[in-house]
Design an enzyme around this catalytic site. Sequence first.
Site, mmCIF file in Angstrom:
data_model
loop_
_atom_site.group_PDB
_atom_site.id
_atom_site.type_symbol
_atom_site.label_atom_id
_atom_site.label_comp_id
_atom_site.label_asym_id
_atom_site.label_seq_id
_atom_site.Cartn_x
_atom_site.Cartn_y
_atom_site.Cartn_z
ATOM 1 N N CYS A 50 37.727 38.293 27.500
ATOM 2 C CA CYS A 50 37.235 37.024 28.030
ATOM 3 C C CYS A 50 38.235 35.926 27.677
ATOM 4 O O CYS A 50 38.597 35.764 26.517
ATOM 5 C CB CYS A 50 35.866 36.706 27.437
ATOM 6 S SG CYS A 50 35.210 35.107 27.965
ATOM 7 N N CYS A 61 30.031 36.919 30.293
ATOM 8 C CA CYS A 61 30.404 37.427 28.974
ATOM 9 C C CYS A 61 29.193 37.279 28.060
ATOM 10 O O CYS A 61 28.616 36.194 27.961
ATOM 11 C CB CYS A 61 31.582 36.622 28.434
ATOM 12 S SG CYS A 61 32.005 37.010 26.726
ATOM 13 N N CYS A 107 39.942 43.878 47.538
ATOM 14 C CA CYS A 107 39.020 42.760 47.795
ATOM 15 C C CYS A 107 39.621 41.413 47.416
ATOM 16 O O CYS A 107 39.064 40.377 47.741
ATOM 17 C CB CYS A 107 37.696 42.976 47.058
ATOM 18 S SG CYS A 107 37.822 42.770 45.265
ATOM 19 N N HIS A 142 31.079 38.932 39.782
ATOM 20 C CA HIS A 142 29.853 39.567 40.262
ATOM 21 C C HIS A 142 30.025 41.083 40.253
ATOM 22 O O HIS A 142 31.152 41.585 40.249
ATOM 23 C CB HIS A 142 29.523 39.099 41.680
ATOM 24 C CG HIS A 142 29.113 37.666 41.738
ATOM 25 N ND1 HIS A 142 30.037 36.645 41.838
ATOM 26 C CD2 HIS A 142 27.894 37.081 41.664
ATOM 27 C CE1 HIS A 142 29.390 35.485 41.845
ATOM 28 N NE2 HIS A 142 28.095 35.719 41.734
ATOM 29 N N CYS A 199 36.536 33.285 25.101
ATOM 30 C CA CYS A 199 36.200 33.588 23.701
ATOM 31 C C CYS A 199 36.928 34.789 23.117
ATOM 32 O O CYS A 199 36.748 35.116 21.953
ATOM 33 C CB CYS A 199 34.692 33.779 23.557
ATOM 34 S SG CYS A 199 34.080 35.333 24.265
ATOM 35 N N CYS A 209 29.900 34.575 25.027
ATOM 36 C CA CYS A 209 29.965 33.120 25.217
ATOM 37 C C CYS A 209 29.235 32.633 26.472
ATOM 38 O O CYS A 209 29.187 31.433 26.727
ATOM 39 C CB CYS A 209 31.423 32.650 25.251
ATOM 40 S SG CYS A 209 32.352 33.179 26.706
ATOM 41 N N CYS A 225 33.622 42.816 40.270
ATOM 42 C CA CYS A 225 34.613 41.972 40.926
ATOM 43 C C CYS A 225 34.788 40.731 40.043
ATOM 44 O O CYS A 225 33.916 39.862 39.999
ATOM 45 C CB CYS A 225 34.102 41.610 42.316
ATOM 46 S SG CYS A 225 35.230 40.630 43.283
ATOM 47 N N HIS A 255 31.034 32.661 32.978
ATOM 48 C CA HIS A 255 31.013 33.370 34.257
ATOM 49 C C HIS A 255 32.288 34.191 34.402
ATOM 50 O O HIS A 255 33.394 33.690 34.207
ATOM 51 C CB HIS A 255 30.907 32.349 35.399
ATOM 52 C CG HIS A 255 31.034 32.946 36.762
ATOM 53 N ND1 HIS A 255 30.005 33.615 37.376
ATOM 54 C CD2 HIS A 255 32.079 32.963 37.630
ATOM 55 C CE1 HIS A 255 30.403 34.015 38.569
ATOM 56 N NE2 HIS A 255 31.667 33.630 38.750
ATOM 57 N N ASP A 269 35.603 55.560 45.644
ATOM 58 C CA ASP A 269 35.737 56.851 44.978
ATOM 59 C C ASP A 269 36.001 56.623 43.489
ATOM 60 O O ASP A 269 37.117 56.753 43.004
ATOM 61 C CB ASP A 269 36.880 57.646 45.614
ATOM 62 C CG ASP A 269 37.000 59.046 45.042
ATOM 63 O OD1 ASP A 269 36.002 59.563 44.479
ATOM 64 O OD2 ASP A 269 38.093 59.623 45.142
ATOM 65 N N ARG A 313 31.164 48.029 41.515
ATOM 66 C CA ARG A 313 32.427 47.296 41.560
ATOM 67 C C ARG A 313 32.215 45.961 40.867
ATOM 68 O O ARG A 313 31.558 45.078 41.379
ATOM 69 C CB ARG A 313 32.903 47.055 42.992
ATOM 70 C CG ARG A 313 34.188 46.201 43.053
ATOM 71 C CD ARG A 313 34.750 46.083 44.462
ATOM 72 N NE ARG A 313 33.817 45.484 45.389
ATOM 73 C CZ ARG A 313 33.779 44.189 45.716
ATOM 74 N NH1 ARG A 313 34.629 43.342 45.162
ATOM 75 N NH2 ARG A 313 32.902 43.745 46.588
#
Length: 137
Positions: free
Chosen positions: A51, A100, A69, A109, A54, A103, A125, A106, A117, A123
């Site tokens: 992160c 996280c 993506c 998602h 933190c 802390c 992201c 964000h 596979d 996933r």
Amino acid sequence: MTDPTDFTALTDDQWAQRLTPTEFRVLRRAGTEAPFTGEYTDTTTNGVYRCRACDAELFRSDAKFESHCGWPSFFTPLAGERIIERRDTSAGMARTEVLCANCHSHLGHVFTGEGYDTPTDLRYCINSISLTLAPAE
């Protein structure tokens, strides 16, 4: 006085002093970096992703995969207790936000059922700006 190791007790002003404006917008305001612009989108370096806010360990490079993506994608976190998943209905859709656990910043998602596979049907992201990479030695 706030304990500097209790990241959940930091105020917005304290976070704004610790982070750049762009980091603050993504990590503390659930913003998103533009696709295909993050420093870790195409990285293949072995190591641990932490992160940025933190320094908590979140993902390992061996769980990273190319999803095309525009953001780094992982099929599993380092450990389930390292992240928090919560329902997100912003932007006119239902998604699962990833934070996280240390802390509450964000990260991005998580999506399921996309047919990649990988060992899981997930996933994660994640915004590159939410992470730092500690290369393996």
